[in-house]
Design an enzyme around this catalytic site. Structure first.
Site, PDB file in Angstrom:
ATOM      1  N   ARG A 147       0.860  -1.181   0.000  1.00 34.04           N
ATOM      2  CA  ARG A 147       0.000   0.000   0.000  1.00 34.04           C
ATOM      3  C   ARG A 147       0.895   1.229   0.000  1.00 34.04           C
ATOM      4  O   ARG A 147       2.066   1.167   0.405  1.00 34.04           O
ATOM      5  CB  ARG A 147      -0.899   0.021   1.234  1.00 34.04           C
ATOM      6  CG  ARG A 147      -1.822  -1.189   1.378  1.00 34.04           C
ATOM      7  CD  ARG A 147      -2.628  -1.068   2.671  1.00 34.04           C
ATOM      8  NE  ARG A 147      -3.584  -2.172   2.836  1.00 34.04           N
ATOM      9  CZ  ARG A 147      -3.345  -3.287   3.521  1.00 34.04           C
ATOM     10  NH1 ARG A 147      -2.154  -3.447   4.088  1.00 34.04           N
ATOM     11  NH2 ARG A 147      -4.261  -4.228   3.635  1.00 34.04           N
ATOM     12  N   LYS A 171      -2.024  -2.100   7.816  1.00 29.35           N
ATOM     13  CA  LYS A 171      -3.210  -1.445   8.365  1.00 29.35           C
ATOM     14  C   LYS A 171      -3.543  -2.039   9.731  1.00 29.35           C
ATOM     15  O   LYS A 171      -3.354  -3.231   9.966  1.00 29.35           O
ATOM     16  CB  LYS A 171      -4.407  -1.634   7.417  1.00 29.35           C
ATOM     17  CG  LYS A 171      -4.304  -0.862   6.124  1.00 29.35           C
ATOM     18  CD  LYS A 171      -5.459  -1.175   5.202  1.00 29.35           C
ATOM     19  CE  LYS A 171      -6.785  -0.726   5.770  1.00 29.35           C
ATOM     20  NZ  LYS A 171      -7.897  -0.936   4.823  1.00 29.35           N
ATOM     21  N   HIS A 244      -2.176   1.760  -5.572  1.00 30.41           N
ATOM     22  CA  HIS A 244      -3.120   0.667  -5.303  1.00 30.41           C
ATOM     23  C   HIS A 244      -3.393  -0.147  -6.568  1.00 30.41           C
ATOM     24  O   HIS A 244      -3.643  -1.355  -6.485  1.00 30.41           O
ATOM     25  CB  HIS A 244      -4.422   1.225  -4.734  1.00 30.41           C
ATOM     26  CG  HIS A 244      -4.980   0.364  -3.642  1.00 30.41           C
ATOM     27  ND1 HIS A 244      -4.361   0.217  -2.418  1.00 30.41           N
ATOM     28  CD2 HIS A 244      -6.072  -0.421  -3.590  1.00 30.41           C
ATOM     29  CE1 HIS A 244      -5.060  -0.613  -1.665  1.00 30.41           C
ATOM     30  NE2 HIS A 244      -6.110  -1.013  -2.349  1.00 30.41           N
ATOM     31  N   ARG A 247      -0.638  -2.524  -6.738  1.00 29.34           N
ATOM     32  CA  ARG A 247      -0.894  -3.572  -5.738  1.00 29.34           C
ATOM     33  C   ARG A 247      -1.878  -4.598  -6.288  1.00 29.34           C
ATOM     34  O   ARG A 247      -1.690  -5.809  -6.118  1.00 29.34           O
ATOM     35  CB  ARG A 247      -1.442  -2.919  -4.471  1.00 29.34           C
ATOM     36  CG  ARG A 247      -1.863  -3.871  -3.351  1.00 29.34           C
ATOM     37  CD  ARG A 247      -2.230  -3.033  -2.129  1.00 29.34           C
ATOM     38  NE  ARG A 247      -3.044  -3.746  -1.154  1.00 29.34           N
ATOM     39  CZ  ARG A 247      -2.568  -4.516  -0.189  1.00 29.34           C
ATOM     40  NH1 ARG A 247      -1.265  -4.704  -0.087  1.00 29.34           N
ATOM     41  NH2 ARG A 247      -3.375  -5.107   0.674  1.00 29.34           N
ATOM     42  N   HIS A 270      -4.113  -9.144   3.999  1.00 26.48           N
ATOM     43  CA  HIS A 270      -5.567  -9.140   4.164  1.00 26.48           C
ATOM     44  C   HIS A 270      -5.946  -9.974   5.386  1.00 26.48           C
ATOM     45  O   HIS A 270      -5.461 -11.095   5.557  1.00 26.48           O
ATOM     46  CB  HIS A 270      -6.262  -9.730   2.936  1.00 26.48           C
ATOM     47  CG  HIS A 270      -6.267  -8.800   1.764  1.00 26.48           C
ATOM     48  ND1 HIS A 270      -6.520  -9.237   0.471  1.00 26.48           N
ATOM     49  CD2 HIS A 270      -6.065  -7.464   1.663  1.00 26.48           C
ATOM     50  CE1 HIS A 270      -6.459  -8.204  -0.351  1.00 26.48           C
ATOM     51  NE2 HIS A 270      -6.191  -7.120   0.353  1.00 26.48           N
ATOM     52  N   TYR A 279      -9.759 -10.967  -6.475  1.00 22.39           N
ATOM     53  CA  TYR A 279      -8.759 -11.043  -7.536  1.00 22.39           C
ATOM     54  C   TYR A 279      -8.931 -12.297  -8.403  1.00 22.39           C
ATOM     55  O   TYR A 279      -8.489 -12.318  -9.544  1.00 22.39           O
ATOM     56  CB  TYR A 279      -7.348 -11.014  -6.939  1.00 22.39           C
ATOM     57  CG  TYR A 279      -7.036  -9.711  -6.255  1.00 22.39           C
ATOM     58  CD1 TYR A 279      -6.870  -8.536  -6.992  1.00 22.39           C
ATOM     59  CD2 TYR A 279      -6.922  -9.636  -4.877  1.00 22.39           C
ATOM     60  CE1 TYR A 279      -6.606  -7.328  -6.362  1.00 22.39           C
ATOM     61  CE2 TYR A 279      -6.659  -8.430  -4.244  1.00 22.39           C
ATOM     62  CZ  TYR A 279      -6.501  -7.288  -4.990  1.00 22.39           C
ATOM     63  OH  TYR A 279      -6.250  -6.095  -4.367  1.00 22.39           O
TER      64      TYR A 279
END
Length: 302
Positions: A147, A171, A244, A247, A270, A279
């Site tokens: 990110r 995150k 992004h 990414r 994630h 994806y």
């Protein structure tokens, strides 16, 4: 603490949400609190204990033409808020518990192809100081799936060259290790030895951050976006690109080359596999397009 502080404390310390996520949740609560007071439906959000008030607020959001995504987020935020208030024995009922959020159309992430990525690499002048730094930035984004915040927050101490990995501060304060290939390892060594010292000499700033701007100061996310625009400009392309998007391209490239979905989940950081599964739809779409284009029987009739 008042109920705003209790909720914010929960989001920060219990859930370890990012600053931006906490800001969004708190704004959702503040908006509802203002609505309740403005419409004189209760003394405040904590005093709103009748489920019909939640339905009334949902109707208001729909009438105000909020997007389905925004409405879903607001309802989710408020459902969480009331859950925490019940846990703290401040109220007895979660008025948003049974409120159905609108169905959000699934949007496939935007990606750029491997060929387009390769062309961007080819158009970078690696002989210049900023050119080499930009090359490393693109390499870190595409080879590690970072990110923008993760990239700009990288510190020299996070680089483990002897182990071919980097420590990523993700995150919600969730750290993860991401492997780096030998070529990237050498690029980082070269940058640290020959390029970063020249950049940092342009400033009196002492920083441990890996990536610096042209003034020798810490690279910001805004500065990173400007670099993305320059990469596109130097390649004489017209499409827009963001960290992004790269990414996303990292994830789909791995899946297209046979990577396991759970491996990609770990590399991306994630929390839930469901987030990564989007994806697979991109790769399935690519597979179908290739099949329809390349199969020898595509244009023949029985």
């Amino acid at each position: 603490m008042n109920y705003f502080e209790i909720f914010e404390n929960y989001l920060k310390n219990e859930k370890n949400y990012s600053d931006n996520t906490v800001i969004s949740y708190m704004k959702d609560l503040k908006d509802f609190d203002n609505f309740i007071i403005r419409e004189e439906l209760a003394s405040d959000a904590l005093g709103a204990t009748r489920p019909r008030l939640a339905r009334h607020y949902l109707s208001y959001l729909e009438d105000e033409a909020f997007s389905k995504k925004s409405i879903a987020r607001k309802i989710s935020s408020l459902r969480t808020f009331y859950k925490i208030m019940i846990m703290n024995n401040l109220i007895d009922v979660n008025i948003f518990e049974n409120i159905e959020t609108p169905k959000i159309p699934k949007r496939l992430p935007k990606v750029i192809s491997e060929n387009e990525i390769s062309y961007l690499f080819e158009c970078i002048d690696k002989e210049s100081l900023l050119g080499y730094r930009n090359y490393l930035i693109l390499e870190l984004l595409f080879s590690c799936g970072l990110r923008s915040s993760e990239l700009t927050n990288l510190e020299i101490g996070d680089i483990r060259l002897t182990r071919n990995e980097i420590l990523i501060h993700g995150k919600g304060s969730k750290d993860r290790y991401v492997p780096i290939h030998d070529n990237l390892n050498e690029q980082i060594k070269n940058y640290l030895t020959n390029y970063r010292p020249k950049l940092i000499s342009k400033s009196d700033l002492e920083t441990k951050k890996l990536l610096l701007n042209y003034r020798g100061e810490e690279l910001t996310q805004r500065g990173l976006q400007k670099i993305m625009k320059k990469l596109i400009s130097d390649a004489n392309e017209t499409y827009q690109i963001s960290p992004h998007m790269i990414r996303h391209s990292f994830a789909t490239t791995l899946l297209n080359h046979g990577a396991d979905l759970r491996v990609v989940q770990e590399l991306l950081g994630h929390e839930h596999l469901k987030t990564t599964q989007i994806y697979t739809e991109v790769t399935n779409k690519t597979l179908k397009e290739k099949f329809e284009k390349l199969h020898p029987r595509r244009a023949k009739n029985d």
